[in-house]
Design a protein around this motif. Sequence first.
Motif, PDB file in Angstrom:
ATOM      1  N   LEU A 481     -14.410 110.700  32.245  1.00  0.00           N
ATOM      2  CA  LEU A 481     -14.650 110.524  30.812  1.00  0.00           C
ATOM      3  C   LEU A 481     -14.429 111.802  30.024  1.00  0.00           C
ATOM      4  N   THR A 482     -14.435 112.926  30.697  1.00  0.00           N
ATOM      5  CA  THR A 482     -14.283 114.206  30.020  1.00  0.00           C
ATOM      6  C   THR A 482     -12.811 114.600  29.944  1.00  0.00           C
ATOM      7  N   ALA A 483     -12.402 115.099  28.775  1.00  0.00           N
ATOM      8  CA  ALA A 483     -11.032 115.548  28.539  1.00  0.00           C
ATOM      9  C   ALA A 483     -11.079 116.824  27.701  1.00  0.00           C
ATOM     10  N   PRO A 484      -9.978 117.511  27.543  1.00  0.00           N
ATOM     11  CA  PRO A 484      -9.985 118.743  26.739  1.00  0.00           C
ATOM     12  C   PRO A 484     -10.507 118.554  25.315  1.00  0.00           C
ATOM     13  N   CYS A 485     -10.332 117.334  24.754  1.00  0.00           N
ATOM     14  CA  CYS A 485     -10.763 117.117  23.377  1.00  0.00           C
ATOM     15  C   CYS A 485     -12.271 116.989  23.230  1.00  0.00           C
ATOM     16  N   ASN A 486     -13.008 116.783  24.350  1.00  0.00           N
ATOM     17  CA  ASN A 486     -14.464 116.627  24.243  1.00  0.00           C
ATOM     18  C   ASN A 486     -15.232 117.476  25.244  1.00  0.00           C
ATOM     19  N   SER A 509     -18.860 106.723  24.204  1.00  0.00           N
ATOM     20  CA  SER A 509     -19.858 107.022  23.162  1.00  0.00           C
ATOM     21  C   SER A 509     -19.171 107.826  22.068  1.00  0.00           C
ATOM     22  N   PRO A 510     -19.799 107.983  20.906  1.00  0.00           N
ATOM     23  CA  PRO A 510     -19.195 108.817  19.860  1.00  0.00           C
ATOM     24  C   PRO A 510     -18.950 110.247  20.325  1.00  0.00           C
ATOM     25  N   CYS A 511     -19.795 110.733  21.235  1.00  0.00           N
ATOM     26  CA  CYS A 511     -19.613 112.097  21.733  1.00  0.00           C
ATOM     27  C   CYS A 511     -18.322 112.220  22.525  1.00  0.00           C
ATOM     28  N   PHE A 512     -18.045 111.245  23.414  1.00  0.00           N
ATOM     29  CA  PHE A 512     -16.818 111.306  24.207  1.00  0.00           C
ATOM     30  C   PHE A 512     -15.577 111.061  23.345  1.00  0.00           C
ATOM     31  N   ALA A 513     -15.752 110.476  22.164  1.00  0.00           N
ATOM     32  CA  ALA A 513     -14.632 110.351  21.227  1.00  0.00           C
ATOM     33  C   ALA A 513     -14.445 111.624  20.410  1.00  0.00           C
ATOM     34  N   GLY A 514     -15.388 112.582  20.529  1.00  0.00           N
ATOM     35  CA  GLY A 514     -15.298 113.846  19.807  1.00  0.00           C
ATOM     36  C   GLY A 514     -15.743 113.752  18.365  1.00  0.00           C
ATOM     37  N   CYS A 515     -16.532 112.724  18.012  1.00  0.00           N
ATOM     38  CA  CYS A 515     -16.974 112.542  16.629  1.00  0.00           C
ATOM     39  C   CYS A 515     -18.126 113.499  16.322  1.00  0.00           C
ATOM     40  N   TYR A 527     -17.929 106.486  11.967  1.00  0.00           N
ATOM     41  CA  TYR A 527     -17.867 107.828  12.540  1.00  0.00           C
ATOM     42  C   TYR A 527     -16.629 108.544  12.012  1.00  0.00           C
ATOM     43  N   TYR A 528     -16.762 109.881  11.877  1.00  0.00           N
ATOM     44  CA  TYR A 528     -15.725 110.677  11.225  1.00  0.00           C
ATOM     45  C   TYR A 528     -15.433 111.926  12.060  1.00  0.00           C
ATOM     46  N   ASN A 529     -14.235 112.511  11.783  1.00  0.00           N
ATOM     47  CA  ASN A 529     -13.813 113.772  12.389  1.00  0.00           C
ATOM     48  C   ASN A 529     -13.906 113.714  13.924  1.00  0.00           C
ATOM     49  N   CYS A 530     -13.270 112.701  14.510  1.00  0.00           N
ATOM     50  CA  CYS A 530     -13.277 112.518  15.965  1.00  0.00           C
ATOM     51  C   CYS A 530     -12.049 113.220  16.549  1.00  0.00           C
ATOM     52  N   SER A 531     -12.284 114.249  17.340  1.00  0.00           N
ATOM     53  CA  SER A 531     -11.193 115.096  17.829  1.00  0.00           C
ATOM     54  C   SER A 531     -10.294 114.390  18.842  1.00  0.00           C
ATOM     55  N   CYS A 532     -10.791 113.360  19.546  1.00  0.00           N
ATOM     56  CA  CYS A 532      -9.984 112.665  20.550  1.00  0.00           C
ATOM     57  C   CYS A 532      -9.144 111.545  19.958  1.00  0.00           C
ATOM     58  N   ILE A 533      -9.359 111.206  18.713  1.00  0.00           N
ATOM     59  CA  ILE A 533      -8.628 110.098  18.072  1.00  0.00           C
ATOM     60  C   ILE A 533      -7.612 110.706  17.117  1.00  0.00           C
ATOM     61  N   GLN A 543     -16.505 106.311  -0.215  1.00  0.00           N
ATOM     62  CA  GLN A 543     -16.639 107.683  -0.703  1.00  0.00           C
ATOM     63  C   GLN A 543     -15.369 108.496  -0.512  1.00  0.00           C
ATOM     64  N   GLY A 544     -14.312 107.875   0.004  1.00  0.00           N
ATOM     65  CA  GLY A 544     -13.040 108.547   0.150  1.00  0.00           C
ATOM     66  C   GLY A 544     -12.827 109.240   1.469  1.00  0.00           C
ATOM     67  N   ASP A 545     -13.775 109.187   2.400  1.00  0.00           N
ATOM     68  CA  ASP A 545     -13.606 109.818   3.712  1.00  0.00           C
ATOM     69  C   ASP A 545     -12.885 108.859   4.653  1.00  0.00           C
ATOM     70  N   PHE A 546     -12.068 109.434   5.544  1.00  0.00           N
ATOM     71  CA  PHE A 546     -11.278 108.610   6.458  1.00  0.00           C
ATOM     72  C   PHE A 546     -12.104 108.264   7.702  1.00  0.00           C
ATOM     73  N   ILE A 547     -12.137 106.975   8.016  1.00  0.00           N
ATOM     74  CA  ILE A 547     -12.928 106.473   9.149  1.00  0.00           C
ATOM     75  C   ILE A 547     -12.114 106.595  10.427  1.00  0.00           C
ATOM     76  N   ASP A 548     -12.727 107.192  11.464  1.00  0.00           N
ATOM     77  CA  ASP A 548     -12.050 107.325  12.753  1.00  0.00           C
ATOM     78  C   ASP A 548     -12.500 106.293  13.778  1.00  0.00           C
ATOM     79  N   ALA A 549     -13.769 105.849  13.727  1.00  0.00           N
ATOM     80  CA  ALA A 549     -14.281 104.922  14.747  1.00  0.00           C
ATOM     81  C   ALA A 549     -15.433 104.112  14.168  1.00  0.00           C
ATOM     82  N   VAL A 550     -15.648 102.943  14.782  1.00  0.00           N
ATOM     83  CA  VAL A 550     -16.768 102.065  14.410  1.00  0.00           C
ATOM     84  C   VAL A 550     -17.495 101.661  15.685  1.00  0.00           C
ATOM     85  N   PRO A 551     -18.797 101.312  15.613  1.00  0.00           N
ATOM     86  CA  PRO A 551     -19.536 100.932  16.823  1.00  0.00           C
ATOM     87  C   PRO A 551     -19.018  99.624  17.410  1.00  0.00           C
TER      88      PRO A 551
END
Length: 588
Positions: A481-486, A509-515, A527-533, A543-551
Amino acid sequence: MTEEDPGQIQDRPDKVPVKDESEKRSVGSKKTNPFLTVTLMRFSYFRRAKNFFETDVFPSPKQVPLVEGPFGLGSLVFTPFQRFNNIKCFVTLYCLLVLVQGMVFGLTDLSIGNFEKELYLSRPERYVLPLTYDISSLSVAILVAYCGSRGNRARWVAVSAFLVGLGSLLLAIPYMKYEIVKPMEDVDELCSEEEHRTVTVCEENVSPYKSQIISLFIAGQSFQGFAGMPIYILGLTFIYDHVSTHSAGLYLGLGEAVQILGYGVGYTVGAPNLKPSHNHTEEDWSNHQYKWWQINWLVGFLGATLLAWFLFFPLLCFPTNLPGAQKIRLRKERKPSTVDRRLKDKEMELHVIGLWQALKSLIKSPLMMCYAMCKATESLANIGSAEFLPKYLENQFLLTPSLATLLTGIILIPGGAIGIFLGGFVVSKLKLSCRSQMRFIMATSIISLGLLVLVIFVKCETVDFAGINEDYDGLGNFGNLTAPCNELCDCKSSVYSSVCGRDETEYFSPCFAGCIASKILHNEKTYYNCSCIKEGLTNADSQGDFIDAVPGKCNTKCFTLPLFFAFFFCAIAFSNSGNIPITLMILR
């Protein structure tokens, strides 16, 4: 001499019909020989009878006439209540009783699923809870069948009604007295390099009353097992002995179908009470919601208790033999016997030796053992479907636990009930012989097997899961589950809260997605600012923020669920349509 209807004279063996008035006068004026008169009477009777052995002129010396009793308790017999002293009223009460126990079965199965998740049951405990009913039933089945058949079977069923209510009450006490689920706040594990990051850790033994809860549930299941044997052994034979052979299928099919409907009612009542798992969280579980969760479980179990105890006294009033039982018995004895000739006139003792003789005779009957194996395999298929179908739907078609359980009830319950009732209806209306019933069972079993084979090919494509069957776009490894992005997020695999990224990939989890951030807007978490996505379409929130993931799980856009429903529903219906013919052949 009074005039009599010629039709009545013809049906009576002690009178010889006289053709005209001249013969009447000659008979009355002449002195007749009494021996000649008796000979003529008997000869004319034998000549009119279609089959001498179908008459009851010379009853078997072993045959004891049945004593038909009134509706009441001992000497308390009231004339207005005698209208209920018939098999239709008994079948109505019987159907209500099996409906109640079926409802308890459905609630119990759902409760055991809850206990496995919330009480962290060990492997032996997970086996003991569902098997308690079977073990208790098996321990009393032979004794109930052997001893109960020599008494008032209706009163045995009445005792079963009391035990069903008592068992349901014991099953309700854990929800009434103990805290099974601790309301916990759902805390997301986000990616953060800070050491003070809070992580939700599952606690073992959430409830300090685990042993008391399990003990009460085992006791309740045991009482249900003790109650089930008089219902499904003595109750069925009581109905069979008070209806004609070809009507028995309709009555027994109705009883079996109602029991399955009761199981569906229990599933329907209990399915909304299933607590969503962490990866399907729809709302925070507050103390107020937990109280309503407890009340919903109590309503199901306590309602079953009250209805079962309400049926206790009416069932207690039925006699050993209902009015008309003797006529039905004689009518069945005139038909060709289906009993093994070696066992037809064999007498059994009333003690343990006689019980052993009866068991040995049944075991030596190949046909009887084949019927028993048919019943066992059919039960195995139904129980397996009820246990594993919700999990299959949840994983294969990405459904929530409550929706998967509800759809399981919709598939199994109507399919089983319709199949059982139609099987009994066909046997009754077509008046199938034993050989025809065997052919009917073989045909329906082959059709059911073919439909189940088709179900195997109805499936959806597997979702890409990062670290399982997807390697983080080549930057990670399968099975890790672990990669360089997380790798700097220090994520814990003890918290499973899956999210779906905009790249149509599911993450543990959101953590493994890098959120690193989340919001709750309009009761929906994002969830926002996900480094793995890094791929996929981007959508902005209000509010104008870009969505990276949803539950939750990703939508596979699979539309084969209706086809799966159609195949599995028909397979269950055809599989259960042989239930009543098998039961009838065992009873014969």
